[in-house]
Scaffold this motif. Structure first.
Motif, PDB file in Angstrom:
ATOM      1  N   GLU A   1      -1.458  -0.713 -11.332  1.00 52.07           N
ATOM      2  CA  GLU A   1      -2.460  -1.770 -11.433  1.00 52.07           C
ATOM      3  C   GLU A   1      -1.909  -3.102 -10.925  1.00 52.07           C
ATOM      4  N   ALA A   2      -0.620  -3.361 -11.223  1.00 51.95           N
ATOM      5  CA  ALA A   2      -0.002  -4.589 -10.717  1.00 51.95           C
ATOM      6  C   ALA A   2       0.032  -4.588  -9.194  1.00 51.95           C
ATOM      7  N   LEU A   3       0.363  -3.418  -8.633  1.00 50.20           N
ATOM      8  CA  LEU A   3       0.358  -3.304  -7.166  1.00 50.20           C
ATOM      9  C   LEU A   3      -1.041  -3.509  -6.605  1.00 50.20           C
ATOM     10  N   GLU A   4      -2.035  -2.964  -7.285  1.00 50.71           N
ATOM     11  CA  GLU A   4      -3.419  -3.157  -6.832  1.00 50.71           C
ATOM     12  C   GLU A   4      -3.798  -4.631  -6.843  1.00 50.71           C
ATOM     13  N   GLY A   5      -3.315  -5.369  -7.879  1.00 46.23           N
ATOM     14  CA  GLY A   5      -3.585  -6.807  -7.923  1.00 46.23           C
ATOM     15  C   GLY A   5      -2.907  -7.540  -6.779  1.00 46.23           C
ATOM     16  N   ASP A   6      -1.648  -7.137  -6.487  1.00 44.86           N
ATOM     17  CA  ASP A   6      -0.932  -7.771  -5.363  1.00 44.86           C
ATOM     18  C   ASP A   6      -1.623  -7.469  -4.042  1.00 44.86           C
ATOM     19  N   ILE A   7      -2.095  -6.229  -3.909  1.00 45.38           N
ATOM     20  CA  ILE A   7      -2.793  -5.851  -2.672  1.00 45.38           C
ATOM     21  C   ILE A   7      -4.056  -6.682  -2.490  1.00 45.38           C
ATOM     22  N   GLU A   8      -4.802  -6.839  -3.544  1.00 45.93           N
ATOM     23  CA  GLU A   8      -6.022  -7.638  -3.458  1.00 45.93           C
ATOM     24  C   GLU A   8      -5.711  -9.088  -3.098  1.00 45.93           C
ATOM     25  N   GLN A   9      -4.608  -9.612  -3.664  1.00 49.60           N
ATOM     26  CA  GLN A   9      -4.234 -11.000  -3.363  1.00 49.60           C
ATOM     27  C   GLN A   9      -3.852 -11.166  -1.898  1.00 49.60           C
ATOM     28  N   VAL A  10      -3.078 -10.219  -1.376  1.00 51.63           N
ATOM     29  CA  VAL A  10      -2.671 -10.296   0.034  1.00 51.63           C
ATOM     30  C   VAL A  10      -3.896 -10.163   0.935  1.00 51.63           C
ATOM     31  N   LYS A  11      -4.814  -9.259   0.591  1.00 51.81           N
ATOM     32  CA  LYS A  11      -6.040  -9.137   1.378  1.00 51.81           C
ATOM     33  C   LYS A  11      -6.836 -10.430   1.348  1.00 51.81           C
ATOM     34  N   HIS A  12      -6.878 -11.043   0.162  1.00 53.56           N
ATOM     35  CA  HIS A  12      -7.586 -12.331   0.051  1.00 53.56           C
ATOM     36  C   HIS A  12      -6.917 -13.389   0.931  1.00 53.56           C
ATOM     37  N   ASP A  13      -5.592 -13.408   0.932  1.00 59.84           N
ATOM     38  CA  ASP A  13      -4.873 -14.379   1.760  1.00 59.84           C
ATOM     39  C   ASP A  13      -5.134 -14.143   3.237  1.00 59.84           C
ATOM     40  N   LEU A  14      -5.209 -12.885   3.633  1.00 57.22           N
ATOM     41  CA  LEU A  14      -5.503 -12.582   5.032  1.00 57.22           C
ATOM     42  C   LEU A  14      -6.913 -12.995   5.414  1.00 57.22           C
ATOM     43  N   GLU A  15      -7.856 -12.813   4.494  1.00 57.88           N
ATOM     44  CA  GLU A  15      -9.234 -13.208   4.770  1.00 57.88           C
ATOM     45  C   GLU A  15      -9.386 -14.729   4.784  1.00 57.88           C
ATOM     46  N   HIS A  16      -8.524 -15.423   4.056  1.00 57.23           N
ATOM     47  CA  HIS A  16      -8.565 -16.884   4.002  1.00 57.23           C
ATOM     48  C   HIS A  16      -7.239 -17.430   4.530  1.00 57.23           C
ATOM     49  N   LEU A  17      -6.922 -17.037   5.761  1.00 52.59           N
ATOM     50  CA  LEU A  17      -5.607 -17.321   6.321  1.00 52.59           C
ATOM     51  C   LEU A  17      -5.353 -18.825   6.466  1.00 52.59           C
ATOM     52  N   THR A  18      -6.370 -19.569   6.856  1.00 53.29           N
ATOM     53  CA  THR A  18      -6.185 -21.018   7.023  1.00 53.29           C
ATOM     54  C   THR A  18      -5.837 -21.675   5.694  1.00 53.29           C
TER      55      THR A  18
ATOM     56  N   GLU B   1       0.827  -1.201   0.000  1.00 55.69           N
ATOM     57  CA  GLU B   1       0.000   0.000   0.000  1.00 55.69           C
ATOM     58  C   GLU B   1       0.864   1.255   0.000  1.00 55.69           C
ATOM     59  N   GLU B   2       2.003   1.192   0.673  1.00 57.06           N
ATOM     60  CA  GLU B   2       2.925   2.330   0.650  1.00 57.06           C
ATOM     61  C   GLU B   2       3.511   2.503  -0.753  1.00 57.06           C
ATOM     62  N   GLN B   3       3.847   1.396  -1.400  1.00 58.53           N
ATOM     63  CA  GLN B   3       4.361   1.487  -2.767  1.00 58.53           C
ATOM     64  C   GLN B   3       3.300   2.074  -3.705  1.00 58.53           C
ATOM     65  N   TRP B   4       2.062   1.586  -3.533  1.00 60.51           N
ATOM     66  CA  TRP B   4       0.964   2.105  -4.370  1.00 60.51           C
ATOM     67  C   TRP B   4       0.774   3.595  -4.127  1.00 60.51           C
ATOM     68  N   HIS B   5       0.847   3.985  -2.864  1.00 57.38           N
ATOM     69  CA  HIS B   5       0.665   5.391  -2.499  1.00 57.38           C
ATOM     70  C   HIS B   5       1.726   6.256  -3.166  1.00 57.38           C
ATOM     71  N   PHE B   6       2.989   5.863  -3.068  1.00 56.88           N
ATOM     72  CA  PHE B   6       4.040   6.705  -3.639  1.00 56.88           C
ATOM     73  C   PHE B   6       4.032   6.674  -5.168  1.00 56.88           C
TER      74      PHE B   6
END
Length: 879
Positions: A442-459, A364-369
């Motif tokens: 856009e690539a960063l946004e995709g990575d962010i969404e993937q990490v959020k998905h992983d956090l939501e489906h941590l198990t 998110e910091e990378q996306w921000h900058f």
């Protein structure tokens, strides 16, 4: 005042011997350091040296070694001496202890990639000096041990550097490597477990499925984990070497028990040989990368009994007592392996979560900058600073210029962000590509969404993480130790009887030192001896050099307390002039060195006839009476087969009330016991008479077992309970000599299938009944009288030939075992199956003869009322 001069009086109180040598009037109370020294020392050893932490599974020295390896890591090997020296910055001990700890880690072949001579856990050979061997972190170690951003740090012992409090290990390392340590007042022994099984179990924990964990040792071997108790106090694991029979006079040890090596194993075998427990000719140690110890046996020594003796008297079988003790929150915690794995799995999930959260924040910091940079360049905001003369003016100008374009940003723009914008080079601004910049965002946004998905489906993410570890590093880490239930080996049944037992009947002495007296039997120093005296008393005693048991010995033998088939036949006179009685009994439970009276206890009683019969034989004897008064019949016979087997305390049946002059043996007896029923327990691969497993049948003295294995070999053996059975056995049954064996096999040389029927020709010899070509193989074998098989052919050009049914009896006659047999077919065979056999009436000559037997297990110890009348005939009086 020196500590050595202090003499304790009571807890916390001392007096000085030098100042007051003759009195104890002056008492100095010692507090503080003295009072706490032992507790401080014990705590230090427990927490800082001997016991691993639950968080990462490391002892402090191990953790510091791994930290040093990471600091030195550049992808190349480092001299172990250099690593040890670097570790001494963190570990306040000598280089030897650090080097030994590092070698132990390296020998487990998990975290350290080694080069050079690191020793051999199989032979016990030590590693070369640390200046000659090299190490670097393994790829697995790099992946699962380190994550500096989530590592808790503390100052090293001298305050000059930082070291990890514990490493963020994302794997059940403690259970994979095992741990052992002796502290003050407690110890730990966590056994090693299989890499892949630990990962599978962790996944089952995440899926809320049941799981079991059993140890897996680097030395392989065979383990009985029936009493593992999840690795907690009170559990025990029995571990055996893998011993196979090469030939009749050679045994091979190819795997050794955990906690031993070939050197200690061979030493234990030689000591057992010196003590006479076993008998060997010589030992060859051919161990290199794999264990190979050849044990050559003298002629006439049973290989099966030798294998059991190796397990009973040497380090070929060891017992390991696990003790799960770890450090949690600076306190010892006694815990089982299931809980250890659950804690490790939960911690791995937590570490993965923290890594994902850090990764999300960084993305998110990378996306921000990246977004700020695009706004800054695309809208030419950098031109706004051209007129500014102060730094604060530059910052303010950029901030004002960004405001119209930053509504979509996820956080406010800070002064630090603006400073970073001012550091962008002119060259980068001039070559700025808006499309590429958008693609990066856009690539960063995709990575962010993937990490959020992983956090939501941590198990699910953690499960995938474990599966990835297994896929990348699990190959070649399959289970080494075979899990198997063991039978209990009775030492008295397998010990080598290498000394001789003698007896002096008249004087009443027995022992191994009476070499000038009468020889009794071969024995060992752990045997018991049973002795019967003329006065009707009996005693069981341990073998010794010379033991007095009582004068006038009439019978002596080696005693087996579990032997119910040895029956003693006895006729005795009650008192000096009383009636005579006959009895049959066995002897099982007795107290050693305690005399037992087998008569009624009347003074002057005497044994007139006695015999011991290993298989319950019942002889016929002739009774000759003295001429007294008007006796009509002075001679008659007694058949012991007519006498019931009772307890040894029973009085017995009356023979006669008249004095007996002489008793003569007329006819040797046959067994009056039932044939012995024998079972095969597939779990432990052993025969037994306790009813465990599959019943093989009832066996008399000359009956044998038939064994056929997958290699096409057949043999018959006497069904001894000590027999070891090899792998690949496909037939195990009671042998009927006249019943043919039927088989279909593939001849590797002629590349054809053959059918044959044969009888076992040599009962004491193992023979092969298929051809000995390397490609020859047995397809099916049957011991039924009229077996039937079906032959399924392969398709030829899409055409399926009709299945062929083969009646073995019609297809081929019974021939010799070496005969090739009849060719089955010339067509290509896809499958051969056995069908239900045809009915057949067994010939009368092959049906075992029925015997009228007495079952010793159902007889009571009470007296019966039968007796012999004056004419020698048995009569029965009923109450």
């Amino acid at each position: 005042m020196s500590e050595d001069n202090l003499e304790p009086l009571e807890e916390g109180h001392f007096y000085d011997k030098q100042e007051h040598p003759d009195q104890k009037d002056t008492i100095t109370k010692v507090t503080g350091m003295y009072k706490d020294w032992f507790l401080d020392y014990a705590s230090y050893v427990i927490l800082e040296r001997a016991v691993p932490a639950i968080e990462d599974g490391f002892k402090p020295v191990q953790r510091r070694i791994m930290h040093s390896l990471k600091e030195l890591d550049d992808g190349r090997y480092n001299k172990v001496a250099n690593v040890v020296g670097h570790t001494m910055q963190y570990h306040p001990h000598g280089d030897a202890s650090i080097g030994d700890a590092m070698v132990q880690i390296g020998q487990k072949e998990l975290l350290i990639d080694t080069q050079g001579n690191w020793g051999n856990i199989l032979t016990g050979d030590g590693a070369a000096a640390s200046r000659y061997i090299e190490a670097r972190l393994s790829k697995f170690g790099l992946e699962v041990l380190y994550s500096p951003k989530i590592t808790p740090w503390q100052a090293s012992y001298d305050g000059r550097r930082n070291e990890p409090i514990n490493l963020p290990v994302k794997f059940p390392l403690l259970l994979a490597q095992g741990a052992e340590g002796i502290a003050v007042g407690l110890s730990t022994k966590v056994l090693p477990h299989n890499f892949n099984e630990l990962i599978d179990a962790s996944i089952k924990i995440l899926k809320n499925k049941p799981f079991t964990l059993y140890p897996d040792f680097p030395t392989a071997g065979i383990a009985d984990v029936s009493n593992y108790n999840e690795g907690m106090r009170g559990g025990r694991v029995r571990v055996r070497a893998r011993i196979s029979q090469v030939d009749k006079s050679t045994l091979a040890i190819t795997q050794i028990p955990f906690s031993t090596n070939t050197t200690t194993l061979i030493d234990s075998i030689l000591k057992a040989n010196d003590k006479g427990k076993i008998k060997i000719k010589k030992i060859e140690d051919n161990t290199a990368a794999e264990v190979e110890i050849l044990i050559h046996l003298p002629a006439g020594v049973s290989p099966d009994k030798s294998i059991d003796a190796l397990y009973a008297f040497t380090a070929c079988e060891t017992s390991v007592a696990p003790l799960g003790c770890v450090i949690e929150d600076n306190k010892p915690l006694f815990i089982g392996v299931r809980d250890m794995l659950k804690i490790s799995t939960d911690r791995t999930v937590d570490l993965l979560k923290r890594e994902l959260e850090i990764q999300l924040n960084e993305l998110e910091e990378q996306w921000h900058f990246q977004s700020l940079e695009r706004i800054f360049i695309e809208n030419r905001i950098y031109r706004l600073i051209e007129e500014e003369e102060t730094w604060q003016g530059v910052i303010k100008a950029i901030d004002e210029g960004l405001k119209p374009f930053t509504q979509h940003l996820k956080r406010a723009v800070t002064e630090e962000d603006i400073v970073r914008l001012t550091e962008i080079r002119i060259k980068r601004i001039s070559k700025f590509d808006i499309d590429k910049a958008q693609e990066k965002i856009e690539a960063l946004e995709g990575d962010i969404e993937q990490v959020k998905h992983d956090l939501e489906h941590l198990t699910d993410f953690a499960i995938a993480y474990f599966q990835n570890l297994k896929e990348k590093y699990g190959k070649g880490r399959e289970r080494k130790t075979e899990l198997k239930s063991f039978d209990t080996i009775e030492a008295t049944k397998v010990v080598l009887r290498n000394t001789k037992l003698y007896v002096n009947r008249a004087e009443g002495f027995i022992g191994t030192g009476l070499k000038k007296d009468e020889y009794v039997a071969d024995c060992s120093d752990i045997d018991d001896v049973i002795v019967f005296l003329r006065d009707g008393s009996m005693m069981v005693t341990k073998v010794d050099v010379k033991t007095f048991v009582g004068k006038d010995i009439i019978y002596i033998a080696i005693f087996d307390k579990s032997d119910k088939r040895t029956i003693y036949n006895m006729i005795y006179r009650d008192g000096r002039s009383g009636p005579s009685y006959v009895k049959r009994f066995n002897v099982t439970a007795v107290t050693r060195d305690k005399p037992y009276d087998l008569t009624t206890g009347t003074k002057g009683s005497q044994v007139l006839y006695f015999s011991g019969n290993p298989n319950g034989e019942a002889e016929v004897v002739t009774i000759l009476l003295r001429q007294v008064g008007s006796i009509k019949k002075l001679k008659f016979e007694i058949d012991f087969a007519t006498i019931g087997i009772k307890g040894r305390a029973s009085r017995g049946n009356t023979v006669t009330k008249y004095p007996i002059r002489k008793i003569e043996l007329k006819e040797k007896g046959i067994s009056t016991l039932k044939p012995r029923r024998i079972w095969f327990d597939e779990t432990v691969q052993r025969l037994n008479v306790e009813g465990r497993g599959e019943l093989l049948g009832e066996f008399r003295a000359n009956d044998r077992l038939l064994i056929v294995n997958q290699l096409g070999k057949v043999k018959t053996i006497i069904p001894e309970l000590t027999t070891h059975f090899e792998e690949g056995m496909i037939v195990l049954e009671k042998w009927v000599p006249k019943k043919p064996i039927s088989a279909i096999y593939y001849d590797g040389e002629k590349e054809r299938y053959y059918v044959k029927r044969f009888l076992v020709e040599h009962e004491n010899k193992e023979e092969i009944f298929i051809t000995e070509h390397s490609n020859s193989q047995l397809e099916i074998v049957s011991t039924d009288y009229r077996p039937v098989a079906e032959i399924i052919f392969s398709k030829i050009k899409g055409v399926q030939k009709e299945t062929l049914t083969v009646d073995f009896e019609d297809f081929i006659a019974v021939k010799g075992i070496k005969a090739l047999g009849n060719q089955l077919t010339t067509d290509k065979v896809r499958q051969v199956n056995l069908l239900e056999s045809l009915p057949f009436e067994v010939p009368e000559e092959e049906i075992p003869e029925e015997m009228e037997v007495k079952d010793e297990d159902t007889l009571s110890d009470t007296d019966d009322k039968s007796s012999l009348d004056d004419d020698g005939q048995i009569t029965l009086s009923l109450d």
